[in-house]
Design a protein around this motif. Structure first.
Motif, PDB file in Angstrom:
ATOM      1  N   LEU A  41       0.823  -1.205   0.000  1.00 22.64           N
ATOM      2  CA  LEU A  41       0.000   0.000   0.000  1.00 22.64           C
ATOM      3  C   LEU A  41       0.860   1.260   0.000  1.00 22.64           C
ATOM      4  O   LEU A  41       0.535   2.264  -0.647  1.00 22.64           O
ATOM      5  CB  LEU A  41      -0.931  -0.008   1.204  1.00 22.64           C
ATOM      6  CG  LEU A  41      -2.048  -1.063   1.179  1.00 22.64           C
ATOM      7  CD1 LEU A  41      -2.837  -1.034   2.484  1.00 22.64           C
ATOM      8  CD2 LEU A  41      -2.981  -0.824  -0.008  1.00 22.64           C
ATOM      9  N   ALA A  42       1.978   1.211   0.720  1.00 23.67           N
ATOM     10  CA  ALA A  42       2.872   2.369   0.747  1.00 23.67           C
ATOM     11  C   ALA A  42       3.502   2.611  -0.621  1.00 23.67           C
ATOM     12  O   ALA A  42       3.645   3.759  -1.064  1.00 23.67           O
ATOM     13  CB  ALA A  42       3.965   2.145   1.793  1.00 23.67           C
ATOM     14  N   ILE A  44       2.175   1.792  -3.482  1.00 25.07           N
ATOM     15  CA  ILE A  44       1.118   2.321  -4.355  1.00 25.07           C
ATOM     16  C   ILE A  44       0.929   3.813  -4.101  1.00 25.07           C
ATOM     17  O   ILE A  44       0.796   4.616  -5.036  1.00 25.07           O
ATOM     18  CB  ILE A  44      -0.192   1.547  -4.128  1.00 25.07           C
ATOM     19  CG1 ILE A  44      -0.048   0.109  -4.631  1.00 25.07           C
ATOM     20  CG2 ILE A  44      -1.360   2.237  -4.829  1.00 25.07           C
ATOM     21  CD1 ILE A  44      -1.246  -0.775  -4.339  1.00 25.07           C
ATOM     22  N   GLY A  45       0.913   4.198  -2.804  1.00 23.88           N
ATOM     23  CA  GLY A  45       0.762   5.612  -2.485  1.00 23.88           C
ATOM     24  C   GLY A  45       1.922   6.439  -2.990  1.00 23.88           C
ATOM     25  O   GLY A  45       1.728   7.552  -3.513  1.00 23.88           O
ATOM     26  N   ALA A  46       3.145   5.909  -2.857  1.00 22.90           N
ATOM     27  CA  ALA A  46       4.311   6.643  -3.341  1.00 22.90           C
ATOM     28  C   ALA A  46       4.277   6.778  -4.859  1.00 22.90           C
ATOM     29  O   ALA A  46       4.626   7.833  -5.414  1.00 22.90           O
ATOM     30  CB  ALA A  46       5.584   5.920  -2.912  1.00 22.90           C
ATOM     31  N   ALA A  48       1.637   6.918  -6.710  1.00 26.29           N
ATOM     32  CA  ALA A  48       0.622   7.918  -7.032  1.00 26.29           C
ATOM     33  C   ALA A  48       1.151   9.326  -6.832  1.00 26.29           C
ATOM     34  O   ALA A  48       0.858  10.241  -7.614  1.00 26.29           O
ATOM     35  CB  ALA A  48      -0.622   7.695  -6.172  1.00 26.29           C
ATOM     36  N   LEU A  49       1.960   9.534  -5.780  1.00 29.30           N
ATOM     37  CA  LEU A  49       2.506  10.866  -5.517  1.00 29.30           C
ATOM     38  C   LEU A  49       3.575  11.248  -6.536  1.00 29.30           C
ATOM     39  O   LEU A  49       3.721  12.419  -6.889  1.00 29.30           O
ATOM     40  CB  LEU A  49       3.093  10.920  -4.107  1.00 29.30           C
ATOM     41  CG  LEU A  49       2.067  10.844  -2.963  1.00 29.30           C
ATOM     42  CD1 LEU A  49       2.788  10.744  -1.616  1.00 29.30           C
ATOM     43  CD2 LEU A  49       1.161  12.059  -2.977  1.00 29.30           C
ATOM     44  N   VAL A 136       0.155   2.523 -10.300  1.00 25.31           N
ATOM     45  CA  VAL A 136      -0.989   3.425 -10.295  1.00 25.31           C
ATOM     46  C   VAL A 136      -1.114   4.083 -11.668  1.00 25.31           C
ATOM     47  O   VAL A 136      -0.104   4.357 -12.325  1.00 25.31           O
ATOM     48  CB  VAL A 136      -0.838   4.497  -9.196  1.00 25.31           C
ATOM     49  CG1 VAL A 136      -1.878   5.591  -9.351  1.00 25.31           C
ATOM     50  CG2 VAL A 136      -0.975   3.864  -7.821  1.00 25.31           C
TER      51      VAL A 136
END
Length: 428
Positions: A41-42, A44-46, A48-49, A136
């Protein structure tokens, strides 16, 4: 809004069986499975950013303001700040078909082809690009909302007319135009290749030289283009291709353009269950825009064609002998019977050129080498239908009509060439 890619889904799914296996073998280490999912999840978030935000993309686009049916036109869109791996898709309304989407630096080019006349619309541009790790995808919809008017294919009319006039200028039809018309032009010395029936024996005996008559093609004749706009003609020739009606409209405008340039008068008439469009006769090159505008207004119809009503209404509008070019399609024997009767009445006062589309699908089925038992039955049925079709055309010829069957690819030039040949032969 960012959405996970299949890669992210697969990566997250791999953690579940791994966590169950670790929990079964070492119950105290179950937390490592949870940490793996948190790590995914981390990432994926990174991802996306790290991807570019939709707000940083600046769009400028050049879309066609007007289009001609069947002719592809470019649509170019520039997206500054868009990553190189970005994808673009153009959303359009039904009459338009889009292909391409190739990147050229920061620009994306599409080929847009209108399949029917009327009004099309460029709805939106969809942009999608992945993050650096491919976990992402960002997606952005930029609304366009631009309408475009789709008119008959005048570009093809000009190109084909230029070819016809070029052939005439090179001498392919000059001899026929001067030699086989209906108005006497002059006497000239007979040469090899001339029609022996043109020899004037009286003047030959007087001058003791073999002389032949030359005639000039009579001008200011009526050429009427009658278009069937019913259900069969309004259907596409094949999926993703133009309708028979649009091919017929282009052919009619080509014939009209050539006729007007050669000094004749032309008219456009369209009908389905009842008359749709009737322009009346126009003359000179300045009359062509009126025919073009009328052709744009011929509507697609889902109704069966009433040849009796349509052609009878046309005959009532003609006050002198004319060349009537009927472009239609038929399949039902009952419809063909009524059509034959109506065309037969029209041939009593006018010269009729009956033009139909070749049924390429039936011909392909009849000619195909059978592989299974069903192929044999299909070939037999196709052959019977083609035989019935040929019988209809034969009956029309016996009634005095000129008959032409042409495929969709060469329909316009074939019809125009036959019209020119009829005029040069002085049949009207």
């Amino acid at each position: 809004m960012p959405t996970p890619t299949p890669r992210a889904v697969v990566l997250a799914a791999l953690g579940l069986p791994a966590a169950l296996l670790v929990g079964a073998l070492a119950p105290g280490a179950w937390v490592w499975g949870l940490l793996f999912e948190v790590a995914v999840l981390a990432l994926i978030g990174a991802d996306a950013l790290l991807a570019r935000w939709p707000g940083r993309v600046a769009l400028t686009y050049a879309l066609p303001g007007g289009m001609e049916v069947g002719r592809a036109a470019p649509a170019r869109i520039e997206a500054r700040g868009l990553p190189l791996r970005a994808e673009a898709r153009l959303e359009v309304s039904d009459p338009l078909a889009v292909s391409g989407g190739a990147r050229e630096g920061e620009a994306v080019s599409f080929d847009v082809t209108p399949l029917r006349r009327g009004t099309g619309r460029f709805d939106a541009l969809w942009l999608r690009w992945p993050g650096p790790m491919g976990l992402v995808r960002w997606q952005k919809r930029a609304r366009l909302g631009q309408e475009v008017r789709i008119t008959p294919d005048i570009g093809t009319v000009r190109e084909e007319a230029l070819r016809i006039f070029s052939r005439m200028a090179l001498g392919e039809t000059v001899q026929r135009q001067r030699g086989q018309g209906s108005e006497f032009e002059a006497l000239r010395e007979y040469q090899t290749g001339m029609d022996p029936r043109a020899i004037d024996w009286k003047h030959t005996a007087r001058h003791r030289t073999l002389l032949a008559r030359e005639y000039r093609t009579e001008q200011n004749q009526n050429v009427v283009l009658a278009l069937d706009a019913g259900r069969l003609m309004s259907e596409p020739i094949a999926p993703g291709r133009l309708s028979r009606l649009d091919v017929g409209v282009t052919a009619a405008l080509l014939c009209a353009y050539v006729a007007l340039k050669r000094g004749d008068r032309a008219a456009l008439f369209a009908y389905d269950a009842q008359p749709q469009v009737s322009t009346g006769l126009v003359s000179g090159a300045r009359g062509f825009p009126a025919l073009q505008n009328a052709a744009s207004g011929i509507a697609y119809s889902s109704r069966e064609t009433n040849h009796t009503l349509g052609l009878s209404a046309l005959a009532g509008k003609l006050d002198r002998r004319s060349l009537v070019v009927v472009m239609t399609e038929f399949a039902d024997p009952t419809m063909a019977e009524l059509m034959i009767e109506t065309v037969g009445r029209l041939t009593r006062d006018h010269l009729v050129l009956f033009v139909a589309f070749r049924d390429e699908e039936l011909e392909a089925i009849a000619a195909a080498e059978p592989q299974e038992v069903e192929d044999v039955s299909r070939a037999v049925v196709a052959s019977d239908l083609l035989r019935e079709r040929e019988l209809v055309l034969t009956r029309l010829r016996r009634l005095g009509a000129e008959v032409l069957e042409a495929d969709a690819e060469t329909f316009g030039p074939a019809v125009a060439s036959r019209v020119v040949a009829i005029r040069e032969r002085g049949l009207l």
